[in-house]
Scaffold this active site. Structure first.
Site, PDB file in Angstrom:
ATOM      1  N   ARG A 110      45.756  65.200  57.686  1.00  0.00           N
ATOM      2  CA  ARG A 110      46.330  64.261  56.455  1.00  0.00           C
ATOM      3  C   ARG A 110      47.830  65.084  56.125  1.00  0.00           C
ATOM      4  NH1 ARG A 110      43.487  62.549  50.982  1.00  0.00           N
ATOM      5  NH2 ARG A 110      44.220  64.555  50.384  1.00  0.00           N
ATOM      6  N   THR A 114      52.505  63.310  52.054  1.00  0.00           N
ATOM      7  CA  THR A 114      52.610  61.967  52.048  1.00  0.00           C
ATOM      8  C   THR A 114      51.167  61.352  52.257  1.00  0.00           C
ATOM      9  OG1 THR A 114      52.536  61.719  54.458  1.00  0.00           O
ATOM     10  CG2 THR A 114      54.614  61.633  53.470  1.00  0.00           C
ATOM     11  N   ASP A 206      38.460  71.490  49.654  1.00  0.00           N
ATOM     12  CA  ASP A 206      39.107  70.937  50.903  1.00  0.00           C
ATOM     13  C   ASP A 206      37.661  71.309  51.745  1.00  0.00           C
ATOM     14  OD1 ASP A 206      40.097  71.458  53.278  1.00  0.00           O
ATOM     15  OD2 ASP A 206      41.844  71.534  52.786  1.00  0.00           O
ATOM     16  N   ASP A 209      38.670  73.804  54.750  1.00  0.00           N
ATOM     17  CA  ASP A 209      38.783  75.295  54.403  1.00  0.00           C
ATOM     18  C   ASP A 209      37.488  75.833  53.882  1.00  0.00           C
ATOM     19  OD1 ASP A 209      41.409  75.111  54.727  1.00  0.00           O
ATOM     20  OD2 ASP A 209      42.023  74.764  52.693  1.00  0.00           O
TER      21      ASP A 209
HETATM   22  C1  PRP Z   1      40.404  65.957  55.285  1.00  0.00           C
HETATM   23  C2  PRP Z   1      38.928  65.210  55.688  1.00  0.00           C
HETATM   24  C3  PRP Z   1      39.327  63.934  56.328  1.00  0.00           C
HETATM   25  C4  PRP Z   1      40.452  63.543  55.504  1.00  0.00           C
HETATM   26  C5  PRP Z   1      39.939  62.414  54.303  1.00  0.00           C
HETATM   27  O1  PRP Z   1      41.025  66.460  56.357  1.00  0.00           O
HETATM   28  O2  PRP Z   1      38.028  66.049  56.609  1.00  0.00           O
HETATM   29  O3  PRP Z   1      39.596  63.967  57.666  1.00  0.00           O
HETATM   30  O4  PRP Z   1      41.092  64.802  54.974  1.00  0.00           O
HETATM   31  O5  PRP Z   1      41.057  62.213  53.852  1.00  0.00           O
HETATM   32  P1  PRP Z   1      41.794  60.560  53.953  1.00  0.00           P
HETATM   33  O6  PRP Z   1      40.695  59.716  53.688  1.00  0.00           O
HETATM   34  O7  PRP Z   1      42.727  60.723  52.675  1.00  0.00           O
HETATM   35  O8  PRP Z   1      42.445  60.423  55.244  1.00  0.00           O
HETATM   36  P2  PRP Z   1      42.214  67.239  56.568  1.00  0.00           P
HETATM   37  O9  PRP Z   1      43.214  66.585  56.626  1.00  0.00           O
HETATM   38  O10 PRP Z   1      42.196  68.158  55.247  1.00  0.00           O
HETATM   39  O11 PRP Z   1      42.247  68.160  57.816  1.00  0.00           O
HETATM   40  P3  PRP Z   1      41.225  69.243  58.333  1.00  0.00           P
HETATM   41  O12 PRP Z   1      39.751  68.637  58.532  1.00  0.00           O
HETATM   42  O13 PRP Z   1      41.834  70.011  59.215  1.00  0.00           O
HETATM   43  O14 PRP Z   1      41.007  70.325  57.271  1.00  0.00           O
END
Ligand code: PRP
Length: 215
Positions: A110, A114, A206, A209
């Protein structure tokens, strides 16, 4: 047994006492990443047991040391699709219960500015559409990442797609309903809301993380 949420017809909430207990430990900011990962996998396994209740079986015969017995085997090949990277943190728990499942990967992050999803990786079984698919991701926030993953799978012809998720925001559940009204979101808890940074409140932080110790 999970319950259909009265306000969200596309959501099944897994509020088993053991899951609620483990989820509370997962939410605790003091829980170190090794334990966080272990708990996440345990919850994923418990949820999968119920999610798999709807899988089709076919009858077969098996030869025991004594006689022929009638038995059953799963009819279709099932594919887990963890959304990288946090989805990886639930897969061991599912595979410990269901080692025959195949694992495809979709990488989506994500964009922090944005909050829109960016796909950077995809590797799926060639015949992924031949059986049920479980999208695995602990967090459903805006729903952008999950909607992208489902759209990819639908484009490939997947008909039976469900999501296994730990914590969702109401905004994400609603977005999934709009994006794909056939998709069931299996979730341990539906939280209050998203904050201004599009983080789930109260959530668990997160997940990626916390799983990998990269905070
Ligand atoms: C997080 C989570 C989802 C997403 C959810 O991943 O694991 O994939 O965000 O958010 P959304 O519903 O608003 O799309 P992240 O982007 O933090 O990536 P990562 O798993 O690599 O840490």
């Amino acid at each position: 047994m999970p319950i259909r949420h009265p306000d969200f017809p596309n959501a099944k909430v897994f509020d088993h006492p053991l899951i609620r207990h483990k989820l509370t430990l997962v939410r605790d900011r003091r829980t170190p990443h090794a334990e966080f990962r272990r708990l996440l996998n345990e919850i994923a396994g418990l949820m999968t047991y119920e999610v798999c209740r709807e899988l089709e079986t076919v009858e077969m015969e098996v030869e025991t040391p004594v006689a022929i017995a009638r038995g059953h085997r799963l009819r279709d090949k099932v594919t887990l699709v963890p959304v990288l990277r946090a989805g990886i943190g639930m897969c061991d728990g599912i595979l410990s219960l269901f080692p025959e499942a195949r694992v495809g990967h979709i990488g989506i992050y994500r964009d922090e500015a944005t909050a829109t999803p960016v796909e950077y990786y995809r590797k799926l079984p060639r015949d992924v559409a031949s059986g049920p698919v479980f999208i695995v991701d602990p967090m459903l926030a805006t729903g952008g990442s999950a909607a992208k993953a489902v759209a990819d799978l639908r484009t490939l012809g997947c008909r039976h797609v469900q999501m296994i998720c730990l914590v969702a925001a109401p905004e994400g559940i609603r977005r999934m309903q709009e994006a794909d009204d056939q998709l069931i979101v299996n979730v341990a808890a539906i939280d209050d809301r998203l904050n201004e940074r599009k983080f789930i409140v109260p959530g668990l932080g997160d997940a990626g993380d916390r799983i990998f110790g990269t905070a």
